[in-house]
Design an enzyme around this catalytic site. Structure first.
Site, PDB file in Angstrom:
ATOM      1  N   SER A  55      93.364   1.775  48.472  1.00 51.98           N
ATOM      2  CA  SER A  55      93.541   2.760  49.537  1.00 51.98           C
ATOM      3  C   SER A  55      93.550   2.036  50.873  1.00 51.98           C
ATOM      4  O   SER A  55      93.330   0.831  50.946  1.00 51.98           O
ATOM      5  CB  SER A  55      92.413   3.779  49.480  1.00 51.98           C
ATOM      6  OG  SER A  55      92.504   4.500  48.279  1.00 51.98           O
ATOM      7  N   GLY A  56      93.793   2.801  51.929  1.00 48.54           N
ATOM      8  CA  GLY A  56      93.818   2.208  53.263  1.00 48.54           C
ATOM      9  C   GLY A  56      95.238   1.997  53.763  1.00 48.54           C
ATOM     10  O   GLY A  56      95.429   1.549  54.892  1.00 48.54           O
ATOM     11  N   HIS A  57      96.240   2.301  52.911  1.00 48.23           N
ATOM     12  CA  HIS A  57      97.639   2.103  53.307  1.00 48.23           C
ATOM     13  C   HIS A  57      98.336   3.424  53.632  1.00 48.23           C
ATOM     14  O   HIS A  57      99.551   3.465  53.750  1.00 48.23           O
ATOM     15  CB  HIS A  57      98.411   1.402  52.191  1.00 48.23           C
ATOM     16  CG  HIS A  57      97.764   0.154  51.701  1.00 48.23           C
ATOM     17  ND1 HIS A  57      97.472  -0.885  52.535  1.00 48.23           N
ATOM     18  CD2 HIS A  57      97.323  -0.208  50.469  1.00 48.23           C
ATOM     19  CE1 HIS A  57      96.889  -1.847  51.831  1.00 48.23           C
ATOM     20  NE2 HIS A  57      96.781  -1.450  50.580  1.00 48.23           N
ATOM     21  N   HIS A 220      96.478  -6.035  53.840  1.00 48.58           N
ATOM     22  CA  HIS A 220      95.034  -5.816  53.738  1.00 48.58           C
ATOM     23  C   HIS A 220      94.251  -6.634  54.739  1.00 48.58           C
ATOM     24  O   HIS A 220      93.208  -7.171  54.422  1.00 48.58           O
ATOM     25  CB  HIS A 220      94.534  -6.167  52.326  1.00 48.58           C
ATOM     26  CG  HIS A 220      95.441  -5.712  51.244  1.00 48.58           C
ATOM     27  ND1 HIS A 220      96.469  -6.471  50.772  1.00 48.58           N
ATOM     28  CD2 HIS A 220      95.485  -4.550  50.576  1.00 48.58           C
ATOM     29  CE1 HIS A 220      97.104  -5.802  49.834  1.00 48.58           C
ATOM     30  NE2 HIS A 220      96.536  -4.632  49.701  1.00 48.58           N
ATOM     31  N   ASP A 427      87.197  -7.542  50.952  1.00 45.74           N
ATOM     32  CA  ASP A 427      86.574  -6.521  50.097  1.00 45.74           C
ATOM     33  C   ASP A 427      85.796  -7.103  48.919  1.00 45.74           C
ATOM     34  O   ASP A 427      85.238  -6.363  48.119  1.00 45.74           O
ATOM     35  CB  ASP A 427      87.635  -5.538  49.574  1.00 45.74           C
ATOM     36  CG  ASP A 427      88.638  -6.211  48.645  1.00 45.74           C
ATOM     37  OD1 ASP A 427      88.584  -7.451  48.496  1.00 45.74           O
ATOM     38  OD2 ASP A 427      89.476  -5.503  48.074  1.00 45.74           O
ATOM     39  N   PRO A 589      85.138 -16.781  47.297  1.00 41.04           N
ATOM     40  CA  PRO A 589      84.104 -15.756  47.109  1.00 41.04           C
ATOM     41  C   PRO A 589      83.911 -15.348  45.648  1.00 41.04           C
ATOM     42  O   PRO A 589      82.767 -15.164  45.196  1.00 41.04           O
ATOM     43  CB  PRO A 589      84.594 -14.569  47.950  1.00 41.04           C
ATOM     44  CG  PRO A 589      85.927 -14.928  48.498  1.00 41.04           C
ATOM     45  CD  PRO A 589      86.177 -16.372  48.246  1.00 41.04           C
TER      46      PRO A 589
HETATM   47  N1  LIG Z   1      95.157 -15.162  39.774  1.00 40.04           N
HETATM   48  C1  LIG Z   1      93.818 -15.165  39.764  1.00 40.04           C
HETATM   49  N2  LIG Z   1      93.143 -15.456  38.637  1.00 40.04           N
HETATM   50  C2  LIG Z   1      91.795 -15.474  38.604  1.00 40.04           C
HETATM   51  N3  LIG Z   1      91.035 -15.157  39.671  1.00 40.04           N
HETATM   52  C3  LIG Z   1      91.641 -14.846  40.814  1.00 40.04           C
HETATM   53  C4  LIG Z   1      93.059 -14.835  40.930  1.00 40.04           C
HETATM   54  N4  LIG Z   1      93.357 -14.484  42.201  1.00 40.04           N
HETATM   55  C5  LIG Z   1      92.187 -14.304  42.849  1.00 40.04           C
HETATM   56  N5  LIG Z   1      91.156 -14.512  42.024  1.00 40.04           N
HETATM   57  C6  LIG Z   1      89.734 -14.373  42.311  1.00 40.04           C
HETATM   58  O1  LIG Z   1      89.534 -13.084  42.859  1.00 40.04           O
HETATM   59  C7  LIG Z   1      88.659 -13.194  43.974  1.00 40.04           C
HETATM   60  C8  LIG Z   1      88.905 -12.058  44.918  1.00 40.04           C
HETATM   61  O2  LIG Z   1      88.527 -10.885  44.276  1.00 40.04           O
HETATM   62  P1  LIG Z   1      88.810  -9.488  44.942  1.00 40.04           P
HETATM   63  O3  LIG Z   1      88.219  -9.415  46.295  1.00 40.04           O
HETATM   64  O4  LIG Z   1      88.446  -8.450  43.935  1.00 40.04           O
HETATM   65  O5  LIG Z   1      90.362  -9.590  45.009  1.00 40.04           O
HETATM   66  P2  LIG Z   1      91.475  -9.032  45.940  1.00 40.04           P
HETATM   67  O6  LIG Z   1      91.973 -10.217  46.688  1.00 40.04           O
HETATM   68  O7  LIG Z   1      92.427  -8.513  44.958  1.00 40.04           O
HETATM   69  O8  LIG Z   1      90.852  -8.001  46.831  1.00 40.04           O
HETATM   70  C9  LIG Z   1      88.964 -14.534  44.555  1.00 40.04           C
HETATM   71  O9  LIG Z   1      87.862 -15.010  45.291  1.00 40.04           O
HETATM   72  C10 LIG Z   1      89.245 -15.368  43.317  1.00 40.04           C
HETATM   73  O10 LIG Z   1      88.062 -15.907  42.788  1.00 40.04           O
HETATM   74  O1  LIG Z   2      95.350  -2.487  48.402  1.00 42.14           O
HETATM   75  C1  LIG Z   2      95.207  -3.338  47.512  1.00 42.14           C
HETATM   76  C2  LIG Z   2      96.292  -3.697  46.609  1.00 42.14           C
HETATM   77  O2  LIG Z   2      96.917  -2.569  46.134  1.00 42.14           O
HETATM   78  C3  LIG Z   2      95.829  -4.523  45.474  1.00 42.14           C
HETATM   79  O3  LIG Z   2      95.083  -5.506  45.956  1.00 42.14           O
HETATM   80  P1  LIG Z   2      94.016  -6.321  45.102  1.00 42.14           P
HETATM   81  O4  LIG Z   2      94.728  -7.541  44.668  1.00 42.14           O
HETATM   82  O5  LIG Z   2      92.970  -6.530  46.157  1.00 42.14           O
HETATM   83  O6  LIG Z   2      93.458  -5.493  44.030  1.00 42.14           O
END
Ligand SMILES: Nc1ncnc2c1ncn2[C@@H]1O[C@H](COP(=O)(O)OP(=O)(O)O)[C@@H](O)[C@H]1O
Ligand SMILES: O=C[C@H](O)COP(=O)(O)O
Length: 606
Positions: A55-57, A220, A427, A589
């Protein structure tokens, strides 16, 4: 940009907002518990289109549900993709005899969750479920984004509108899939912002410095690829158009443009620019396009796909001529594509320049509560009794380990948020905190008290899938699902007095890692959670020593500060995340979140 909000707490914001949206649009319904908005007059004889994501978009993409546009949209938390279970519920709610297309943004979380939902639907016998992954941004250089591909900006809304009209016109499933992919390939978008947006409830530094602008942000709040002194408007628009149109940039030039092509221009409000300024932006863009001999065949402007309250815009150019050539088997002229863009619809947010379908009488008379539906309540996992083989351990010890790990992850939330604000979308802390709270709630309900590891991990997988969105939620859910499968197999094949020691557990973790590796290309060295997870699993399996495994895990996690990201959102950031003294990025993170889990378990079991 302000950080003041009427709703300063984001935890119930999405749910409340969706309730508000459907209330003012009688042709929409909502599954509140799963945050699925869908067409109350859904027509199963046409191809269904489901979009969604974090969300947020708004208005994208919940505001684009309606006849002639999307069949449903699935909402995650702010900037975090929804779970596969949510998407699965949407697939069932707007089932179609012809097929379901999941139109998704090219971000890792959406790829993983929607991809999993597709696999799950197929395994349940639902045929014709395809992904159309949209990536239209041109800012990230090819060499940096080669493993992830172009990320998604407002261009996805053009894909939704054209496919929506195509579905309404009874176009065939595979033609719609091909058309959607070609629309994505042939759209170029770029975002510019005067400041980042503020997510309710989030603290920490988030501003763009006074007098500067960022070009090349994701949806984002991801830091822009370029941070420059704010130029006059004419110069700014020139730079954006250069990025979109230049044909000789080896790192970009993603979409081919030639004289005489039919182009659609979309000027998208990123959320916080006044309508007055938006008009002037459109005027300047058109003047400059004209001086480059480009007269768009259609001009759309307004809020389509934003980033909360971000003061900024994105520009998109869709090359209809290229799309027509690529789809010439079933699209005979660019005017057919324009007709689809202009076709009537019934969505809350597509600009009122197109005609609206009348609202069916029965839907006009619905009471507010009739708009909320529930899927059949699944039995709580805790209530499900399985008579399969068990693997028994000391329940109190394992519960203590899980509680310590969850408490420690909760305590780490602000730090994770800070790191993810620099290298991601900010996030990760919230996502991990939601997971930790989910685990604590499950422990309160008795998770693990019977000491059966098989049941524990089965429930834990569900808890994590339900409570954590985003990439990390998907990665942990897949890992835990793999671990559960491996434990079930081990329980079935081992003797009743099998010793369940760290080595045995490490072997199951290694097997779960193999499952996970089939769903992500990330390996050690790519700057993701895998940098901590893989050394942990491998060391535990080899040595049977939990302390050594945690040390390897920590070394891997902390070592990510030295690494350049190859996957995930950090890929977009590059050098721009380095601080003023040129120091490197913070650790990944996701990796540090797993290090905290591993350390918590060790601390409790020692
Ligand atoms: N392709 C990937 N495969 C495994 N882990 C990943 C990948 N891309 C990102 N990550 C992990 O996801 C973490 C971010 O998680 P999260 O905040 O839930 O993701 P998003 O960027 O989708 O908001 C990163 O710090 C990294 O460790
Ligand atoms: O708004 C978030 C996207 O739809 C998906 O992003 P994500 O890779 O953080 O889950």
């Amino acid at each position: 940009m302000t950080d003041r909000h009427i709703f300063p707490d984001h935890t119930t914001l999405v749910f409340r907002s969706l309730r508000g949206l459907v209330a003012s649009h009688p042709y929409l319904s909502l599954i509140p518990s799963l945050k699925v908005v869908y067409r109350a007059d859904h027509d199963p004889s046409k191809v269904s289109l489901i979009c969604g994501g974090g969300s947020g978009h708004e208005p994208g993409t919940v505001g684009h549900v309606g006849r002639g546009l999307l069949s449903a949209s699935v909402a995650g938390d702010v900037f975090a993709s929804p779970s596969a279970r949510q998407v699965g519920a949407a697939i069932k709610k707007v089932h179609s005899e012809k097929g379901v297309i999941l139109i998704i943004t090219n971000y890792t979380g959406d790829n993983l969750h929607f991809g999993l939902a597709r696999l799950m639907a197929q395994s349940e016998g639902i045929k014709n479920v395809e992904l159309v992954v949209v990536g239209d941004d041109v800012s990230v250089p090819r060499s940096r984004g080669n493993m992830v591909g172009r990320r998604c900006l407002a261009g996805i809304t053009l894909v939704c509108k054209i496919l929506g009209a195509g579905s309404e016109a009874n176009m065939e499933f595979q033609n719609l899939v091909d058309l959607g992919r070609s629309l994505s390939t042939n759209t170029a978008s770029i975002c510019v912002a005067l400041d980042h947006c503020h997510v309710p409830g989030r603290s920490g530094e988030w501003h763009i410095e006074e007098g500067r602008v960022e070009i090349g942000l994701g949806l984002h709040n991801e830091t822009g690829v370029f941070n420059i002194a704010a130029p006059p408007p004419e110069e700014l628009i020139k730079q954006l158009l250069d990025l979109l149109l230049k044909q000789d940039d080896p790192e970009r030039s993603f979409v081919k443009f030639k004289d005489g092509d039919d182009l659609v221009l979309l000027v998208n409000n990123q959320g916080g620019l006044s309508a007055l300024e938006m008009g002037a932006v459109v005027d300047e863009v058109l003047n400059q396009l004209e001086s480059r001999s480009i007269i768009p065949v259609r001009i759309l402007s307004g809020p389509f796909m934003g980033s909360m309250n971000m003061p900024g815009i994105s520009l998109s150019l869709l090359n209809l001529s290229n799309v027509q050539s690529a789809c010439s088997g079933f699209i005979k002229s660019t005017s057919e594509l324009l007709d689809l863009l202009d076709a009537p619809h019934n969505s809350p947010a597509w600009p009122a320049t197109s005609q609206m379908y009348p609202i069916p009488e029965a839907l006009k008379r619905r009471k507010r509560e009739d708009q909320f539906t529930e899927v059949e309540k699944e039995k709580e996992e805790e209530e499900v009794e399985t008579d399969g083989p068990k693997l028994l351990v000391d329940g109190d010890q394992i519960r203590k380990a899980m509680k310590t790990a969850a408490d420690d992850v909760l305590a780490l939330e602000p730090q994770l948020t800070r790191w993810d604000t620099i290298v991601g979308d900010g996030d990760c802390g919230e996502t991990c905190a939601l997971g930790a709270k989910g685990v604590l709630k499950a422990l309160d309900k008795g998770l693990g008290s019977d000491g059966d590891l098989v049941k524990l991990f089965r429930i834990l997988t569900q808890v994590i899938d339900d409570s954590m969105g985003g990439t990390l939620g998907a990665i942990f859910s897949i890992f835990l699902a793999g671990l559960t499968t491996s434990l079930i197999q081990a329980a079935a094949s081992s003797s009743p007095n099998q010793t369940i020691d760290p080595k045995f557990f490490g072997q199951q973790v290694e097997s779960a890692l193999e499952t996970l590796k089939q769903r992500t290309a990330a390996r050690v060295g790519h700057r993701t959670v895998m940098d901590a997870l893989i050394p942990f699993g491998e060391t535990l399996a080899q040595t049977g020593d939990l302390q050594k495994a945690v040390e390897a895990c920590k070394k891997g996690g902390e070592g990510t500060v030295q690494l350049e990201a190859k996957l995930g959102r950090a890929t977009y950031v590059g050098d721009s995340a380095k601080d003023k003294d040129g120091n490197g990025m913070p650790p990944d993170p996701g990796a540090m979140a797993f290090v905290t889990v591993a350390e918590g378990i060790l601390k409790a079991l020692r």
